[in-house]
Write an enzyme that holds these catalytic residues in place. Structure first.
Site, PDB file in Angstrom:
ATOM      1  N   SER B  64       0.801  -1.237   0.000  1.00  0.00           N
ATOM      2  CA  SER B  64       0.000   0.000   0.000  1.00  0.00           C
ATOM      3  C   SER B  64       0.826   1.276   0.000  1.00  0.00           C
ATOM      4  CB  SER B  64      -0.926   0.038   1.210  1.00  0.00           C
ATOM      5  OG  SER B  64      -1.954  -0.903   1.065  1.00  0.00           O
ATOM      6  N   TYR B 189      -2.964  -2.446 -10.881  1.00  0.00           N
ATOM      7  CA  TYR B 189      -2.958  -2.227  -9.426  1.00  0.00           C
ATOM      8  C   TYR B 189      -2.165  -3.320  -8.697  1.00  0.00           C
ATOM      9  CZ  TYR B 189      -4.719  -1.677  -4.664  1.00  0.00           C
ATOM     10  OH  TYR B 189      -4.816  -1.523  -3.308  1.00  0.00           O
TER      11      TYR B 189
END
Lengths: 304, 304, 304, 304
Positions: B64, B189
């Site tokens: 992240s 992603y």
């Protein structure tokens, strides 16, 4: 003796004149083509009598009504084991479907909301050899009608645009509550919802729930106890966020679909189905809800 | 003058002896292989000084933390238009991520939660000619290090098992807040999150946020005002459901990843990065959080 | 012909031997004194026949069962206008009662959850000259028993400790859905819940719901249509977060209270009441739920 | 050197001409009387310099700004023990305050939302001998101004109509997170919020948070570490559901009140306060937010 034909004729003739007929579901192009002037009613009594008014024989997309048929087939395979993967409580949440799924660790609140129906579809994909063909055969058998078929345009359309269902299926998978591939389950599910049936065919197919699990051909498909339980689930969960309202105003177990269909039934007595594509704000057929309320009001028949 | 080397050595040596080191993320097999004994600290000052302790040069999966890098690239393309598709408020919801998305009509609460990062990824897929290669080049450029690379095993693993992200992307798509194909956005992603970097490389890459938008090579990548805004978002949203706790205990903007990395910074002063794979109950590196708290306590440095 | 006496004797004798009998409600000291060995069953048929087993004549605190009686009295005053201030949908939310009230602008989901029952109590405080005495007289009348009374110790205890209800009433007031003083409404409500009645008395009092609005003395208290609607609400909302489960397993409209009582009924046929103070995790009487499930299973009687 | 006087004059003169000035809070009659043409700015530097523009010396109701002052006093008594009863995370929930309290078992998300401030008020009622007088003395002391006082009309008005706060306090009490009587805590809380102060007085009172815990008279009221933590909480939680937006646009810790006041500060540098009664949709002063954004934009000063 009640004049059923007179009553449903009256209801049909009065309601068809209403100016406000609701709004046709727009999220599936094939459904959007429907006219709000279509309106059919069909009454199938357990004793074999039938009554029809309006467009009772025109096939339409049964959509969520199929969830009850799928549930009955899953129960035939798994009996009470299905309740380990899906609950039986009303969803009661007008706005926020996936959130409850998250809060409750991937156990859908009941088998008639989308996430619950996906778990049921997953079970059928597991149990059926040729899921789509076998399920269609089951529906044809219980409705006693070999002409019933999938509308593959509708199925393809949902597959192209059904992102909400893809989201739900993936969320279920992330909670380990989907055993097959997301794609396989959704392909089956989109077909299941894309069956075309008329009011008359739907009333026949639901005969078994009003008749203790025996279909129109007198074959026992599920035990009496499970037929009762499916009726209980229809009553508490059959109308999206309007289940309480339907129980309150109509007083019968039933199930609606965004194609504009509704089926309701009085156990051991009759099955009544309506079709009117215009929906109210909660996604249930506007004229259909009114027709059923008038029917139970005039006949003074309800389970309560 | 502060003895930075002495302080980070002390912190490293004391914390490495702790018995409770948290739990390695298990949902990605590649991450699960990591040892909770890995522990690195790296301090990069704006004036060019650097200090290292422990495993500061071992690459790990940044996960992240990549969201901040992607956000800065999206801002370079879209400037303030990105805030039409994603908000800047903390999520504040410890349990239930997709529900907020439903409640707020598909506008993610901020760009550092998964759904928000997917919208940012969608923007990059739109703007970049070869999204994966171009984004990697951007990271290499700002970190001034051509050896940085994707860990394709990690990316493949997330693709196989990332049902939660598939759910979020489809939900965004159902709200028309994803312009590209779900598959393309997720492929990008999953790669973005699967970049391997060391503490040293991360500190270099985040130099631009502490330096008014100019990277270590003195190139202006984003305006000063946007660098400040990204810092504000890191402070309010950078640590999942522990953002308030981090602001409260550490007092620096920062971002953590489930690979065990944390980067934090004091604008115009320094960037500090830590890596320790054991996570606390909220998903943030246990030793990393403690190290940063001790660092700001001992140096009496914070933005507050 | 069904041997009702034999069936309820059997159920009573088998269940009383169960080791697991649930947990007595602890939040009201007066309720906590009850023994989990108390267990009564009473069956009142519409044709006048009655059957009793165990502690069927011992009074206990009816608690939430009173909400149905209050609802029937409010409907007698306001008819369908009451639905402007309270909805008829199941709450479906196992954890979080006030939140739904906030989300839905102070309109409680149904009249059988606490917030909805407070709105009903507010209506009665408005309409009744001497609210507490007049409501007690109503209950005595429909149960045909002048000995029924408030347990003022229980009422006082709830007043001292009922902070959750104070919170709900103030929240309703903040949404302008309470016309009288918070204190007056709660004083009435705590008394309403603190009526002591036996299984026999409860079955008599609920006779009117099974008999189209006419009580045991053949007086019409509410219209047939409203009696049916109250039954529908009991079915969809009568058992806290276990309404679906009760409909599914028992198949009758009913209402439970934390004092351990349950009343259920088959319209036009009978009313059955049970009392066993041990509760299950959802707050419903453990033995009572089992007794009613066994009763409908053995007699094959349900509305479905 | 920055021309602070010129900057705040400019901001004041430009914004006062804006046609859209927001809406005055209507839920307290006394606040509703205010004019949207009132507008003051005050800047207090740590070095002692001060700058004023517009209505900087007119007292107004500080409302929620008082929560920071109460928090600092509670920390003086309880230090870190207060975090056992209240958390430090942003609420992030635009719609539904009591629900989070229910979900998290009566532990408010942070001390600057109403429920958290009630827990802080409860602590002060416990620790202070004469809570209202002693707290007022504390505010007078840190602001170095004995003329500061309660507006008892405002306090009485909130007491009469503050049902939402009664609901929250009772809910806290039901979770055993309120030690004193609901009435006593609310009486204190309504007074705390009903203090009248001018921009100048507020800036003085907040001096201690910008000055490591030492007030304008150089008295240490709380430790440096706690002053920093209060700043962190203001940054993440100080603006209702717009905390992220304020951090993002203004970049300073601060707190707003529905009376139209805002105080913000740059640690070790200055405190700036504004007053303009017109609120935006999120309940924060419309002109005040714009003034502070322009101030940090033009001076290029922020913590980021």
């Amino acid at each position: 003796m009640i004049d059923f034909q007179g009553i449903i004729n009256n209801i049909h003739n009065n309601l068809i004149k209403e100016e406000v007929k609701g709004v046709v579901a727009s999220y599936i192009p094939e459904l959007y083509k429907q006219s709000t002037n279509s309106f059919g009613i069909y009454l199938q009594c357990i004793n074999g009598e039938t009554y029809a008014a309006g467009d009772a024989y025109t096939p339409f997309s049964i959509q969520s009504i199929s969830k009850v048929l799928a549930l009955s087939k899953a129960i035939a395979f798994e009996d009470n084991r299905i309740w380990e993967r899906v609950d039986v409580e009303p969803s009661g949440n007008p706005f926020n479907h996936l959130s409850l799924l998250e809060l409750e660790n991937g156990i859908p609140r009941n088998p008639l909301i989308n996430s619950g129906a996906l778990v049921i579809a997953d079970m059928l994909v597991t149990h059926l050899k040729n899921p789509k063909q076998d399920f269609l055969n089951y529906v044809r058998t219980i409705a006693n009608d070999q002409t019933i078929n999938y509308n593959t345009d509708v199925a393809a359309s949902e597959k192209r645009t059904g992102y909400g269902n893809f989201a739900a299926a993936n969320l279920l998978k992330s909670f380990n509550n989907l055993n097959n591939n997301v794609e396989d389950v959704l392909d089956f599910y989109f077909h299941q919802c894309a069956i075309d049936m008329s009011c008359a065919q739907l009333a026949k197919a639901f005969y078994l729930f009003a008749n203790g699990g025996k279909c129109v051909n007198n074959v026992q498909h599920i035990p009496v106890s499970q037929a009762k339980r499916i009726n209980a689930i229809m009553l508490t969960c059959g109308f999206y966020d309007e289940a309480g309202e339907f129980a309150f105003r109509v007083g019968l177990p039933g199930k609606s679909g965004v194609g504009g269909g509704i089926v309701a039934l009085l156990p051991n007595n009759f099955i009544i189905s309506t079709w009117a594509p215009g929906l109210n704000a909660k996604g249930n057929s506007l004229l259909g809800m009114q027709a059923l309320e008038q029917f139970t009001t005039e006949t003074k028949i309800s389970i309560f």
